[in-house]
Design a protein around this motif. Structure first.
Motif, mmCIF file in Angstrom:
data_model
loop_
_atom_site.group_PDB
_atom_site.id
_atom_site.type_symbol
_atom_site.label_atom_id
_atom_site.label_comp_id
_atom_site.label_asym_id
_atom_site.label_seq_id
_atom_site.Cartn_x
_atom_site.Cartn_y
_atom_site.Cartn_z
ATOM 1 N N ILE A 463 45.415 33.840 35.081
ATOM 2 C CA ILE A 463 44.220 33.660 34.244
ATOM 3 C C ILE A 463 42.962 33.885 35.069
ATOM 4 C CG2 ILE A 463 42.887 32.004 32.914
ATOM 5 C CD1 ILE A 463 45.373 30.795 31.929
ATOM 6 N N SER A 465 42.622 35.484 37.812
ATOM 7 C CA SER A 465 42.498 36.887 38.228
ATOM 8 C C SER A 465 41.940 37.740 37.105
ATOM 9 C CB SER A 465 43.853 37.455 38.635
ATOM 10 O OG SER A 465 44.415 36.698 39.664
ATOM 11 N N ARG A 466 42.407 37.468 35.899
ATOM 12 C CA ARG A 466 41.883 38.258 34.789
ATOM 13 C C ARG A 466 40.407 37.976 34.583
ATOM 14 N NH1 ARG A 466 43.011 42.345 32.771
ATOM 15 N NH2 ARG A 466 43.090 41.888 30.565
ATOM 16 N N LEU A 467 40.045 36.711 34.705
ATOM 17 C CA LEU A 467 38.625 36.377 34.560
ATOM 18 C C LEU A 467 37.804 37.135 35.588
ATOM 19 C CD1 LEU A 467 36.670 34.005 33.225
ATOM 20 C CD2 LEU A 467 36.638 33.348 35.593
ATOM 21 N N ILE A 468 38.316 37.118 36.828
ATOM 22 C CA ILE A 468 37.577 37.792 37.903
ATOM 23 C C ILE A 468 37.493 39.286 37.623
ATOM 24 C CG2 ILE A 468 37.691 38.385 40.341
ATOM 25 C CD1 ILE A 468 38.796 35.610 40.846
ATOM 26 N N GLU A 469 38.585 39.842 37.121
ATOM 27 C CA GLU A 469 38.538 41.278 36.821
ATOM 28 C C GLU A 469 37.475 41.587 35.775
ATOM 29 O OE1 GLU A 469 42.309 42.837 35.713
ATOM 30 O OE2 GLU A 469 43.175 42.325 37.657
#
Lengths: 668, 194
Positions: A463, A465-469
């Motif tokens: 989660i 990581s996706r936010l950061i992406e």
């Protein structure tokens, strides 16, 4: 004696009969026991060789320490050497496993399929530029460098190799400069270097095939021609693009066709895995047909296919595919190394100190130089640049293997010093596999390369990581610049809008978060099922919704938190703590409906002591595939309803039960 | 170079910015050009509407949170300095920087990056990511793919994994711990800002 079987016709050709006759019918009786070796010889010997190599593998793992320090490839080659020595002393010829056709058509595809299927896709695509850079430019650099310097070495009179001309040297250099996927993967598999390094080495050895194929064919062609024209160089470059892009193109096409096919296989689940293997093999063969890079074709096919196919096929097929791919890959790899050892003894050699030593030296030197120079050029383009330790491992990990051997074996005999080439190649392979392969693990520890921890899959990491992406993508838009996130985003949208609709049966655009969540829940479930003896058990938390029909209708209310302590098939002891207000002896038939897939029947006996504690023993029969989750509930015996308080709910994900299998877990 | 210098002279306190954020003057000029392009009315400040004009940012699932991160609480506009300061979070970390405990944490260190990400979740700035805040972010990222129930399951699992002191929320330390094995510098850096 042998039994002869003759088809004979009657005189008017109207009747046929089969006559069993004995060659010498005088005093022979019906033989009770006959033998016909010639008929089964080939399959029998193949099976025996495979078994022998596999026994060797079992043998290594008996003593764990060996396999830790010495990679399996070395051990297998050693055993092969011993067997080869035995065969040589009895003047037997080993089977032609490393001949061109057998090797390239049967031995190599499974290994490359395995590598392609299990490539970690996300790091691969993030580093695709670096991978291609090293694969293409690196291999070219190595070939040309080694070829030229070997030619220079050949001019030295003392080595007596002046008859090798430039073309032959370049051809030889093209053969031995390619880093070999089989050798590299078997060594790097167990050593956990950091992800970036791993993916570059991994990718490089798979994708340098295009260059090797082109160079090999080019120099082979040229070695037989008296003159080289400049036009041929341009044709060579053009051919490289055809080979490389063609290989990838075929791979992608077959990958899509395979995905599309699996969309319709919901009624023929048993043969689903077949499609994967057939299509990837077909991609390989078609590429071989056109002499373009078959390795790249099969790798890209596997890459493309995996994502869509794993969503279409059933869970069982998915497991089968993965398992069979791994199995075939391991068998091939074992056989290849084994026979490398055998063939080393049985071929004819020509030894030449100067040539061989210089080849080894030059290969190392040029690879080292190549890595240094190439990294310097590409580092500014990378987010994580390679430091010197990484570069060292990158250079040192360039092992040569069986592909070089098979290629050198098939050199045309018109090349005068073919035996010398064969010997040199074998020396090269032995050197890299043994010396570099064995020493790489201690070296990695010694110089303290950045390592990786591969167990990163938690839902939190996903989660965040996706936010950061998303954040990075947003900030990049803010700054008015784009980088590879832009392409990734674009591809994802294209994927969701078009590709998934065509290729996946039950399509719903799916975020990686949801996919990971399902995967983790599934893993938890599988852990429950996966005991050593393969028993079905009720796991560490027993069944859920329990409709309790107590015999006594006293106002006992019990809070049952059940934990199963045993892991055996039939008996699940559940200890439930119950607060009951009266001494009640309730025999309850629990219709345990586990909220996954199957019904399990359990019989529970509960005795309550002093109105305070109830011990209940429940016998539950759970068919395979029974999932369970922890729940505790307050049950009023007088009522049939219950109030479940669930801790880990996995409902909603696990619809479509398919009998005892875990069903299409990714749907719904 | 002439235009660079002239642009540089337009920006007040350039040295201070360079010192604080570690950007080179060339980068600052580039960012200033971008700032001016966004600031259509040439007020020297950006308002949320100006950010909204960036199309791709508008369709980003967490676009509004990113925009919100630029505005300090209570402020309605962003000046160039704050703009650059926030963007400095995304510079790749300097490897050669000596670890000097007396100096304040540089803006692009791992901790600062993590704090930035944490604040994207923690909109009410109470130092914890509550279940509701997590659900909001998940909802915006997963949009129409999952039902509300499934969202709650995912949120439950997430908190269960990370929550060590069982307060049903994720504090910054727990957040940091759950990401300890991830290379944040790699993930949260924008290359061209080096």
């Amino acid at each position: 004696g042998k039994l002869d079987c003759v088809l004979s016709y009657s005189d008017d050709f109207k009747h046929r009969s089969i006559v069993y006759s004995f060659p010498d019918a005088e005093n022979s009786n019906l033989p009770v026991f006959t033998m016909n070796y010639a008929r089964i010889q080939v399959p029998f010997e193949v099976t025996l060789w495979v078994l022998l190599a596999s026994f060797a593998k079992i043998g290594f793992h008996v003593y764990h320490k060996i396999t830790f320090w010495v990679p399996e490839s070395c051990l297998l080659i050693s055993i092969g050497l011993m067997v080869g020595a035995i065969m040589h002393s009895v003047h037997e010829e080993p089977p032609a496993v490393l001949s061109y056709n057998v090797f390239f058509l049967f031995m190599l595809p499974p290994i490359v399929l395995e590598s392609g299927y299990f490539i970690p896709t996300r790091p691969f695509f993030e580093n695709v530029g670096t991978v291609l850079w090293f694969a293409v430019v690196g291999t070219l650099w190595n070939s040309i460098g080694i070829g030229m310097s070997l030619y220079a070495v050949c001019q030295i009179e003392a080595f007596e190799v002046q008859d090798i001309n430039l073309q032959e040297n370049m051809l030889f250099a093209a053969i031995i400069s390619a880093v070999d996927p089989v050798a590299v993967l078997s060594v790097f598999e167990d050593v956990s270097v950091n992800e970036q390094l791993y993916i570059v080495v991994f990718g490089e050895c798979l994708f340098n095939d295009a260059v090797t194929v082109v160079l090999y064919n080019m120099f082979n062609f040229v070695a037989e021609m008296p003159e080289v024209e400049p036009v041929d160089v341009f044709l060579g470059v053009a051919r490289f693009f055809v080979v490389g892009l063609g290989g990838m193109g075929f791979g992608v096409i077959f990958g899509f066709v395979a995905s599309f096919t699996t969309r319709f296989t919901s009624n023929v689940r048993e043969i689903e895995p077949l499609f994967i293997f057939m299509y990837s093999y077909l991609a390989y063969l078609v590429a071989e047909l056109f002499s373009i890079s078959s390795i790249m074709a099969i790798v890209t096919c596997a890459l493309t296919m995996k994502y869509y196919v794993e969503e279409n096929v059933s869970q069982r097929s998915c497991t089968t595919i993965r398992h069979v791919v791994k199995m075939l890959g391991t068998i091939s790899e074992t056989l290849i190394f084994f026979f490398l050892g055998v063939v080393t003894i049985t071929t004819e050699h020509e030894w030449n100190w100067g040539y061989i030593m210089f080849t080894l030296l030059l290969a190392l030197v040029w690879r080292g130089l190549g890595v240094l120079v190439l990294t310097q050029i590409i580092n500014p383009f990378r987010t994580i640049p390679f430091n010197f330790k990484d570069q060292f491992i990158l250079g040192y990990g360039g092992l040569r293997g069986a592909i070089s051997f098979a290629l050198v074996f098939t050199l045309p005999d018109s090349i005068g010093r073919k035996k010398l080439f064969v010997t040199t190649t074998i020396c090269m392979i032995m050197f890299t596999v043994f010396i570099q392969g064995i020493s790489i693990r201690p070296l990695i520890e010694f110089i303290n390369v950045r390592r990786t921890n591969r167990n990163l899959e938690t839902i939190n990491v996903e989660i965040h990581s996706r936010l950061i992406e998303h954040t990075i993508a947003g900030v990049e838009d803010l700054c008015g610049q784009w980088s590879h996130y832009y392409w990734k985003d674009k591809f994802l949208k294209f994927n969701n809008r078009i590709l998934r609709k065509i290729l996946i049966r039950d399509n719903r655009a799916e975020s990686s978060i949801v996919a990971l969540y399902k995967k983790l829940e599934l893993q938890n479930a599988m852990e429950i099922l996966d005991t050593v003896s393969g028993d079905i058990n009720a796991g560490s938390s027993i069944v859920s919704l329990q409709y309790v029909y107590p015999l006594s209708h006293s106002s006992a209310c019990f809070l049952s938190l059940s934990l199963s302590l045993s892991r055996s098939l039939s008996l699940a002891c559940s200890l439930s703590l119950a607060c009951s207000l009266s001494l009640s002896f309730s025999l309850s038939l629990l219709l345990a409906f586990s909220l996954s897939l199957s019904l399990s029947l359990s019989l529970s006996l509960s005795v309550s002591f002093c109105g305070l504690v109830t011990l209940s023993v429940s016998l539950s029969l759970c068919p395979p595939g029974c999932l369970s989750y922890t729940s505790f509930h307050i049950v009023h015996p007088s009522s049939l309803t219950h109030y479940p308080f669930n801790l880990n709910r996995s409902d909603g994900y696990l619809r479509n039960p398919e009998g005892f299998g875990l069903g299409s877990i990714y749907q719904g | 170079m002439g235009s660079t210098n002239s642009t540089l002279s337009k920006i007040p306190n350039v040295e201070e910015l360079v010192q604080e954020t570690g950007f080179t003057p060339a980068h600052i000029v580039r960012l200033y050009d971008r700032f001016e392009a966004l600031d259509k009315e040439k007020t020297g400040h950006l308002r949320p509407q100006d950010f909204g004009a960036i199309n791709r940012l508008a369709i980003n699932p967490i676009g509004d949170r990113i925009i919100g991160a630029f505005f300090s609480p209570g402020q309605e506009t962003v000046d160039f300095h704050s703009f650059v300061r926030i963007l400095a979070h995304f510079r790749p970390a300097d490897k050669k920087r000596p670890k000097d405990p007396s100096m304040p944490e540089p803006v692009n260190s791992r901790t600062s990056k993590l704090k930035f990400a944490f604040q994207l979740y923690d909109q009410d700035k109470d130092g914890k990511i509550s279940r509701a805040e997590l659900l909001q972010v998940l909802r915006s990222m997963l949009e129409m793919q999952v039902t509300e129930e499934q969202l709650e399951s995912i949120a439950d699992r997430t908190i269960q994994e990370a929550d060590l002191d069982t307060d049903d929320a994720i504090s910054f330390e727990e957040f940091r711990k759950s990401l300890e094995k991830v290379n944040i510098d790699h993930k949260m850096s924008i290359r061209f800002l080096r």
